[in-house]
Scaffold this motif. Structure first.
Motif, PDB file in Angstrom:
ATOM      1  N   GLY A 109       0.867  -1.631  -0.178  1.00 61.45           N
ATOM      2  CA  GLY A 109      -0.157  -0.016  -0.351  1.00 61.45           C
ATOM      3  C   GLY A 109       0.648   1.421   0.089  1.00 61.45           C
ATOM      4  O   GLY A 109       0.717   2.585   0.103  1.00 61.45           O
ATOM      5  N   GLY A 110       2.127   1.167  -0.062  1.00 63.26           N
ATOM      6  CA  GLY A 110       3.077   2.341   0.334  1.00 63.26           C
ATOM      7  C   GLY A 110       3.043   3.428   1.321  1.00 63.26           C
ATOM      8  O   GLY A 110       3.432   4.223   1.437  1.00 63.26           O
ATOM      9  N   TYR A 111       2.686   2.300   2.176  1.00 64.99           N
ATOM     10  CA  TYR A 111       2.427   3.503   3.248  1.00 64.99           C
ATOM     11  C   TYR A 111       4.339   3.560   4.506  1.00 64.99           C
ATOM     12  O   TYR A 111       4.669   2.764   4.056  1.00 64.99           O
ATOM     13  CB  TYR A 111       1.873   2.116   4.707  1.00 64.99           C
ATOM     14  N   ASP A 112       4.309   5.167   4.600  1.00 63.87           N
ATOM     15  CA  ASP A 112       5.147   5.746   5.715  1.00 63.87           C
ATOM     16  C   ASP A 112       5.029   4.670   7.105  1.00 63.87           C
ATOM     17  O   ASP A 112       6.242   4.291   7.540  1.00 63.87           O
ATOM     18  CB  ASP A 112       5.587   6.682   5.638  1.00 63.87           C
ATOM     19  N   LEU A 113       3.852   4.905   7.197  1.00 62.89           N
ATOM     20  CA  LEU A 113       3.946   4.676   8.605  1.00 62.89           C
ATOM     21  C   LEU A 113       2.581   3.823   9.262  1.00 62.89           C
ATOM     22  O   LEU A 113       1.207   4.552   8.075  1.00 62.89           O
ATOM     23  CB  LEU A 113       3.694   6.174   9.298  1.00 62.89           C
ATOM     24  N   ILE A 114       2.066   2.651  10.006  1.00 61.24           N
ATOM     25  CA  ILE A 114       1.115   1.685  10.182  1.00 61.24           C
ATOM     26  C   ILE A 114       1.091   2.230  11.741  1.00 61.24           C
ATOM     27  O   ILE A 114       1.556   1.309  12.250  1.00 61.24           O
ATOM     28  CB  ILE A 114       1.411   0.892   9.868  1.00 61.24           C
ATOM     29  N   LEU A 115      -0.101   2.595  11.748  1.00 66.00           N
ATOM     30  CA  LEU A 115      -0.193   2.359  13.815  1.00 66.00           C
ATOM     31  C   LEU A 115      -1.312   2.015  14.174  1.00 66.00           C
ATOM     32  O   LEU A 115      -2.523   1.864  13.474  1.00 66.00           O
ATOM     33  CB  LEU A 115      -0.947   4.247  14.124  1.00 66.00           C
ATOM     34  N   PHE A 116      -1.123   1.637  15.608  1.00 61.30           N
ATOM     35  CA  PHE A 116      -2.191   1.223  15.846  1.00 61.30           C
ATOM     36  C   PHE A 116      -2.126   1.890  17.335  1.00 61.30           C
ATOM     37  O   PHE A 116      -1.488   2.255  18.607  1.00 61.30           O
ATOM     38  CB  PHE A 116      -2.000  -0.371  16.541  1.00 61.30           C
ATOM     39  N   GLY A 117      -3.193   1.441  17.612  1.00 63.29           N
ATOM     40  CA  GLY A 117      -3.582   1.531  19.062  1.00 63.29           C
ATOM     41  C   GLY A 117      -2.624   0.675  19.742  1.00 63.29           C
ATOM     42  O   GLY A 117      -2.852  -0.890  19.655  1.00 63.29           O
ATOM     43  N   LYS A 118      -2.484   0.618  21.441  1.00 61.18           N
ATOM     44  CA  LYS A 118      -1.564   0.132  22.192  1.00 61.18           C
ATOM     45  C   LYS A 118      -2.004  -1.263  22.377  1.00 61.18           C
ATOM     46  O   LYS A 118      -1.267  -2.621  22.462  1.00 61.18           O
ATOM     47  CB  LYS A 118      -0.743   0.511  23.282  1.00 61.18           C
ATOM     48  N   MET A 119      -3.421  -1.321  22.865  1.00 64.71           N
ATOM     49  CA  MET A 119      -4.600  -2.522  22.787  1.00 64.71           C
ATOM     50  C   MET A 119      -5.584  -2.148  22.676  1.00 64.71           C
ATOM     51  O   MET A 119      -6.179  -1.061  22.895  1.00 64.71           O
ATOM     52  CB  MET A 119      -4.172  -3.409  23.738  1.00 64.71           C
ATOM     53  N   SER A 120      -6.587  -3.187  21.723  1.00 65.55           N
ATOM     54  CA  SER A 120      -8.427  -2.704  22.240  1.00 65.55           C
ATOM     55  C   SER A 120      -7.997  -3.122  23.414  1.00 65.55           C
ATOM     56  O   SER A 120      -8.258  -3.424  24.246  1.00 65.55           O
ATOM     57  CB  SER A 120      -8.747  -3.583  21.105  1.00 65.55           C
ATOM     58  N   ILE A 121      -9.398  -1.849  23.671  1.00 71.44           N
ATOM     59  CA  ILE A 121      -9.897  -1.607  25.320  1.00 71.44           C
ATOM     60  C   ILE A 121     -10.949  -3.023  25.688  1.00 71.44           C
ATOM     61  O   ILE A 121     -10.660  -3.677  27.084  1.00 71.44           O
ATOM     62  CB  ILE A 121     -10.652  -0.655  25.333  1.00 71.44           C
ATOM     63  N   ASP A 122     -11.292  -4.195  24.339  1.00 71.34           N
ATOM     64  CA  ASP A 122     -12.435  -4.650  24.753  1.00 71.34           C
ATOM     65  C   ASP A 122     -11.360  -6.230  25.060  1.00 71.34           C
ATOM     66  O   ASP A 122     -11.035  -6.485  26.458  1.00 71.34           O
ATOM     67  CB  ASP A 122     -13.757  -5.043  24.331  1.00 71.34           C
ATOM     68  N   SER A 123     -10.630  -6.642  24.157  1.00 69.06           N
ATOM     69  CA  SER A 123      -9.782  -8.034  24.308  1.00 69.06           C
ATOM     70  C   SER A 123      -8.598  -7.959  24.789  1.00 69.06           C
ATOM     71  O   SER A 123      -7.963  -8.682  25.554  1.00 69.06           O
ATOM     72  CB  SER A 123      -9.681  -8.892  22.956  1.00 69.06           C
ATOM     73  N   SER A 124      -7.829  -6.749  24.888  1.00 71.84           N
ATOM     74  CA  SER A 124      -7.366  -6.572  25.659  1.00 71.84           C
ATOM     75  C   SER A 124      -5.672  -7.178  25.489  1.00 71.84           C
ATOM     76  O   SER A 124      -4.878  -7.924  26.284  1.00 71.84           O
ATOM     77  CB  SER A 124      -6.949  -6.303  27.208  1.00 71.84           C
ATOM     78  N   ASN A 125      -5.655  -7.176  24.094  1.00 70.04           N
ATOM     79  CA  ASN A 125      -4.866  -8.433  23.422  1.00 70.04           C
ATOM     80  C   ASN A 125      -2.898  -7.674  23.612  1.00 70.04           C
ATOM     81  O   ASN A 125      -1.513  -8.287  23.990  1.00 70.04           O
ATOM     82  CB  ASN A 125      -4.522  -9.636  22.731  1.00 70.04           C
ATOM     83  N   GLY A 126      -3.343  -6.546  22.632  1.00 66.83           N
ATOM     84  CA  GLY A 126      -1.641  -5.851  22.668  1.00 66.83           C
ATOM     85  C   GLY A 126      -0.616  -5.861  21.729  1.00 66.83           C
ATOM     86  O   GLY A 126       0.388  -6.249  21.481  1.00 66.83           O
ATOM     87  N   ALA A 127      -1.195  -7.575  20.635  1.00 63.68           N
ATOM     88  CA  ALA A 127      -0.519  -8.588  19.898  1.00 63.68           C
ATOM     89  C   ALA A 127      -0.986  -7.510  18.524  1.00 63.68           C
ATOM     90  O   ALA A 127       0.276  -8.211  17.581  1.00 63.68           O
ATOM     91  CB  ALA A 127      -1.038  -9.303  20.545  1.00 63.68           C
ATOM     92  N   VAL A 128      -2.309  -7.485  18.542  1.00 64.92           N
ATOM     93  CA  VAL A 128      -2.300  -7.192  16.404  1.00 64.92           C
ATOM     94  C   VAL A 128      -1.626  -6.264  15.749  1.00 64.92           C
ATOM     95  O   VAL A 128      -0.728  -6.877  14.403  1.00 64.92           O
ATOM     96  CB  VAL A 128      -3.764  -6.548  16.310  1.00 64.92           C
ATOM     97  N   GLY A 129      -0.745  -5.234  16.476  1.00 65.93           N
ATOM     98  CA  GLY A 129       0.298  -4.114  15.803  1.00 65.93           C
ATOM     99  C   GLY A 129       1.279  -5.324  15.199  1.00 65.93           C
ATOM    100  O   GLY A 129       1.698  -5.316  14.583  1.00 65.93           O
ATOM    101  N   PRO A 130       2.234  -5.261  17.103  1.00 60.61           N
ATOM    102  CA  PRO A 130       3.403  -6.552  16.375  1.00 60.61           C
ATOM    103  C   PRO A 130       4.033  -7.407  15.538  1.00 60.61           C
ATOM    104  O   PRO A 130       4.717  -7.988  15.074  1.00 60.61           O
ATOM    105  CB  PRO A 130       3.893  -6.724  18.472  1.00 60.61           C
ATOM    106  N   ILE A 131       2.371  -8.275  15.684  1.00 66.46           N
ATOM    107  CA  ILE A 131       2.127  -9.274  14.397  1.00 66.46           C
ATOM    108  C   ILE A 131       2.520  -9.109  13.405  1.00 66.46           C
ATOM    109  O   ILE A 131       2.539  -9.467  12.236  1.00 66.46           O
ATOM    110  CB  ILE A 131       1.239 -10.262  15.108  1.00 66.46           C
ATOM    111  N   THR A 132       1.557  -7.774  12.807  1.00 69.81           N
ATOM    112  CA  THR A 132       1.512  -7.156  11.419  1.00 69.81           C
ATOM    113  C   THR A 132       2.670  -7.080  10.880  1.00 69.81           C
ATOM    114  O   THR A 132       2.969  -7.299  10.092  1.00 69.81           O
ATOM    115  CB  THR A 132       0.262  -6.065  11.618  1.00 69.81           C
TER     116      THR A 132
END
Ligand SMILES: Cc1cc2nc3c(=O)[nH]c(=O)nc-3n(C[C@H](O)[C@H](O)[C@H](O)COP(=O)(O)OP(=O)(O)OC[C@H]3O[C@@H](n4cnc5c(N)ncnc54)[C@H](O)[C@@H]3O)c2cc1C
Lengths: 250, 328
Positions: A109-132
Motif C-alpha cells: 500500500g506504500g505506507y510510510d507509517l502504520i499505526l495501531f492503538g497499543k491494545m483494544s480496550i475490550d480484548s486487551s491483547n496488545g498483539a495485533v500491531g506487532p504481529i502485523t
C-alpha cells in the motif's frame, strides 16, 4: 507521508456487562459502541503528523462486522482521508488471524507509517500491531508514549516499570500508540458532513484458520460490600485495628 | 507432541528481573504436567551467563544464554529472532513470557515470527489435552475470558505477579549460544534507557500502594500521600489521571484503564472519586481503603474500609497511627 491507522469498534466500558446465553461472549443488548480508546489516540497522532508536514494521506482500516462502518465514519469525520472495511460476521479473538487480514490489505500500500492503538480496550491483547509488523517485515515499536517523525526516521519513547526507553527506527514502520501521544479531537459538524462523502471501501477479511478462541466468558466474583467505618479523624483507630487484625496488611 | 516448555527470562541492565523467575516457575508447573523439561533463554551483555544458574533454583533444567554487547539495552528485533529460533529448534509445547513492559513488546513479535496467535496477559494457565487454556481479564477487568489455544507452539504471556516465583531447585545445564543474525544490525534501536528513581518501589512490585486524586486539591499536598507511603515502608505512590493530567505526578504513576493495572495487598485511595477508568486499574487489589469527603463517591462501593472526611485532616492522622502501629 502516507499513514494507515488500524482501528477497532468496541463496546463502551461504563456499564455492567452481562454474559450472552452462548456463554462465550458478552450480551450486546443495549451496549453503546465507539472506537477503542488507544485507536483514537493513534488516529489523532496520524492527523497531527500529516497536518504538521502539510501533506499526506491518512487511511483507516478495520476488521469488523457491518456496524464497524460507524467507527470508520467517525475517523473520517475527524479528518481521515479514506477508509477500508475488512468485513467479518464477528471479530475473532485470534490476533494472528486479524493481523493476517490487515497485513494482506496493507501489503504494497506504500505506507510510510502504520499505526495501531497499543491494545483494544475490550480484548486487551496488545498483539495485533506487532504481529502485523512481523508479517510485513517492518520495524515496530509497541506502546509508544511519544512519537516524532522527521527525515524518514522515527523516534519514540516507551514507559517501563519505573523507567523509560528512547528508541530510533527507520521508515516505513509500525508503531502502536499509548496514551500521552495525542488526545483525540472531537469531530466537527463540518467534518461529520464531509465524512459522508469520503470513500469507504468494503472487502472480505482474509482471516485464515482460527487457533485461539474464547471458550467461556464470565463475570468476576463481586467484591464483598464495603463498610464505611466512620467520619473524619475519629475513624482512624478503627481503620488501623482492622488493617492489623482483619485484613492483616499492617 | 512435544513435552518441553520454553521460558523467556527477562533481564535489564545485566541482571535478571523478578519476572524471569515467575516465567520459569510457570513453565515448571506446565512441564511437571507434561513430564517434560523447562528450558530458559536469557540474553544480555557480557557477564549475564554468571546470573543464569539462579534460574535452576526455580526449576529450569537448561538455560541457553546469549551474551552480546548489543543486548545491554533491550534489543527487540534481535531478542525476538533469538527466542523464535530457540522455540523453532526445540519443538516446544508452550513458550512462556511475562507481560511486563518488555514482555508486552517481545511476546507478540515472537508469536508473529512463529506464525501463531498470542494469548496475552493471562492470570492462569493449564494444559487440557493438546490444548492450552488460560484466563484473561477483558473489558477493563469487568469480564474474565477463558481462552483456548490450539496453535503449536502455544505462545503465552502471563500477567506480572499472576504466578508467585517458587523454588524448585536443580542444577541447570548452562549453554551459551550465538545470537540469531547480527544483533547490532537491528532496525529498531534503544538509544537510551532512562532509569527512574531506583530507590523507589515500582507500582508492580509494591505490596502497598497509596494513591492520590484531585481531592488533594494541590500538588504540594501530595506530600501527605508520600508520607503515608513512607509510614507503611513497603509502599509505592500512585495517582489518578486527573492528577497526572495536571502535572502533579508523572504519567508513569497513573493507575487505571490507560495507566498501570495493579493488584497490591493494600490499596489506599486518597481523595479519589472512583471513576470506572480508575477502578479498571485497581479493583483486583486484595484490600481497598478509601478516604473521601463525599459519602456517595463510587470508590466506597469497592472499598473494604471507608472513612468519610477531609483528606487533609484524615491522612496525617492515619500516617501517625500507621507509624505507631509499626513501632516507629
Ligand atoms: C478514555 C479515558 C481513559 C481514562 N483513563 C483513566 C485512568 O487510567 N486512570 C484514571 O485515574 N482516570 C482515567 N480517566 C479519568 C477518569 O474518568 C476520572 O476523571 C479520574 O479518574 C478522576 O480522578 P480523581 O478521582 O482524582 O478526580 P475527581 O473525579 O475530581 O474526584 C476527586 C474526589 O475527591 C473528593 N474530594 C475533594 N476534596 C476532598 C477533600 N478535601 N477530602 C476528601 N475528598 C475530597 C471528591 O469528593 C471526589 O470524589 C480516564 C478517562 C477517559 C475518558
Amino acid at each position: 507521508m502516507k499513514i494507515a491507522v488500524c482501528i477497532k469498534r468496541v463496546p463502551e466500558m461504563d456499564v455492567r456487562f452481562k454474559i450472552a446465553p452462548s456463554g462465550t461472549s458478552v450480551d450486546e443488548t443495549g451496549l453503546k459502541w465507539d472506537m477503542s480508546d488507544f485507536d483514537g489516540y493513534a488516529v489523532e497522532a496520524a492527523l497531527q503528523l500529516t497536518e504538521k508536514l502539510g501533506n499526506g494521506e491518512v487511511v483507516v482500516v478495520t476488521v469488523g462486522p457491518d456496524a464497524a462502518q460507524e467507527t470508520l465514519r467517525k475517523a473520517l469525520s475527524m479528518g481521515v482521508t479514506r477508509a477500508v472495511h475488512l468485513k467479518v460476521d464477528a471479530i475473532p479473538f485470534d490476533n494472528f488471524a486479524i493481523a493476517r487480514a490487515l497485513a494482506t490489505e496493507l501489503q504494497g500500500g506504500g505506507y510510510d507509517l502504520i499505526l495501531f492503538g497499543k491494545m483494544s480496550i475490550d480484548s486487551s491483547n496488545g498483539a495485533v500491531g506487532p504481529i502485523t509488523a512481523e508479517l510485513l517485515n517492518l520495524p515496530c515499536v509497541a506502546a509508544a508514549s511519544k512519537l516524532e517523525i522527521a527525515n524518514g526516521k522515527g523516534t519514540a519513547r516507551r514507559e517501563l516499570e519505573g523507567a523509560a526507553e528512547l528508541l530510533e527506527f527507520p521508515l516505513p514502520a509500525v508503531v502502536s500508540i499509548d496514551e500521552g501521544v495525542a488526545r483525540p479531537r472531537y469531530p466537527s459538524l463540518k467534518g461529520i458532513m464531509a465524512a459522508k462523502k469520503k470513500p469507504l471501501e468494503v472487502k472480505p477479511a482474509q482471516l485464515g484458520d482460527l487457533r485461539m478462541t474464547v471458550s467461556t466468558m464470565a463475570l468476576p466474583p463481586d467484591r464483598p460490600p464495603g463498610r464505611i467505618l466512620g467520619e473524619g479523624v475519629a475513624a482512624v483507630p478503627e481503620l488501623v485495628r482492622l488493617l492489623q487484625t482483619e485484613a492483616k496488611v499492617l | 507432541m512435544a513435552n518441553n516448555i520454553l521460558a523467556f527470562a527477562e533481564s535489564r541492565g545485566g541482571d535478571l528481573r523478578k519476572v524471569a523467575y515467575e516465567a520459569v516457575t510457570a513453565a515448571r508447573a506446565l512441564a511437571d504436567a507434561t513430564g517434560g523439561e523447562v528450558h530458559a533463554v536469557v540474553a544480555g551483555p557480557s557477564g549475564i551467563t554468571a546470573k543464569a544458574g539462579a534460574l535452576g533454583t526455580y526449576g529450569a533444567d537448561a538455560v541457553t544464554v546469549v551474551e552480546h554487547p548489543a543486548f545491554a539495552d533491550y534489543n527487540p528485533e534481535a531478542l525476538a529472532a533469538f527466542v523464535a529460533e530457540r522455540a523453532k529448534g526445540g519443538g516446544y509445547r508452550v513458550v512462556v513470557l511475562i507481560a511486563s513492559a518488555q514482555g508486552k513488546d517481545l511476546a507478540p513479535r515472537v508469536a508473529g515470527k512463529l506464525g501463531v496467535p498470542l494469548a496475552s496477559d493471562l492470570t492462569t494457565i493449564r494444559l487440557d489435552g493438546d490444548k492450552v487454556v488460560g484466563t484473561h481479564p477483558v473489558n477493563t477487568g469487568k469480564v474474565i475470558a477463558t481462552v483456548t489455544l490450539t496453535a503449536n507452539p502455544a505462545v503465552v504471556s502471563l500477567r506480572p505477579g499472576a504466578v508467585t516465583a517458587a523454588e524448585k531447585p536443580r542444577t541447570a545445564r548452562i549453554e551459551t549460544a550465538a545470537p540469531a543474525g547480527d544483533p547490532a544490525a537491528s532496525r529498531v534501536k534503544v538509544t537510551q534507557t532512562i532509569a527512574g528513581n531506583t530507590a523507589k518501589l515500582d507500582l508492580g512490585d509494591a505490596p502497598v500502594i497509596v494513591s492520590g486524586g484531585r481531592g488533594l486539591k494541590a500538588a504540594e499536598n501530595f506530600k501527605l500521600v508520600e508520607e503515608l507511603a513512607a509510614a507503611f515502608g513497603n509502599a509505592a505512590v500512585g495517582a489518578t489521571r486527573a492528577v497526572t493530567d495536571d502535572g502533579w505526578r508523572p504519567h508513569s504513576d497513573q493507575i487505571g484503564q490507560t495507566g498501570r493495572q495493579v493488584s497490591p495487598n493494600l490499596y489506599v485511595a486518597v481523595g479519589i472519586s472512583g471513576a470506572i477508568q480508575h477502578l479498571a486499574g485497581m479493583r483486583t487489589s486484595k484490600t481497598i481503603v478509601a478516604i473521601n469527603k463525599d459519602p456517595e463517591a463510587p470508590i466506597f462501593k469497592v472499598a473494604d474500609y471507608g472513612i468519610v472526611g477531609d483528606v487533609l485532616e484524615v491522612v496525617p492522622a492515619l500516617t501517625a497511627a500507621v507509624k505507631a502501629a509499626k513501632g516507629h
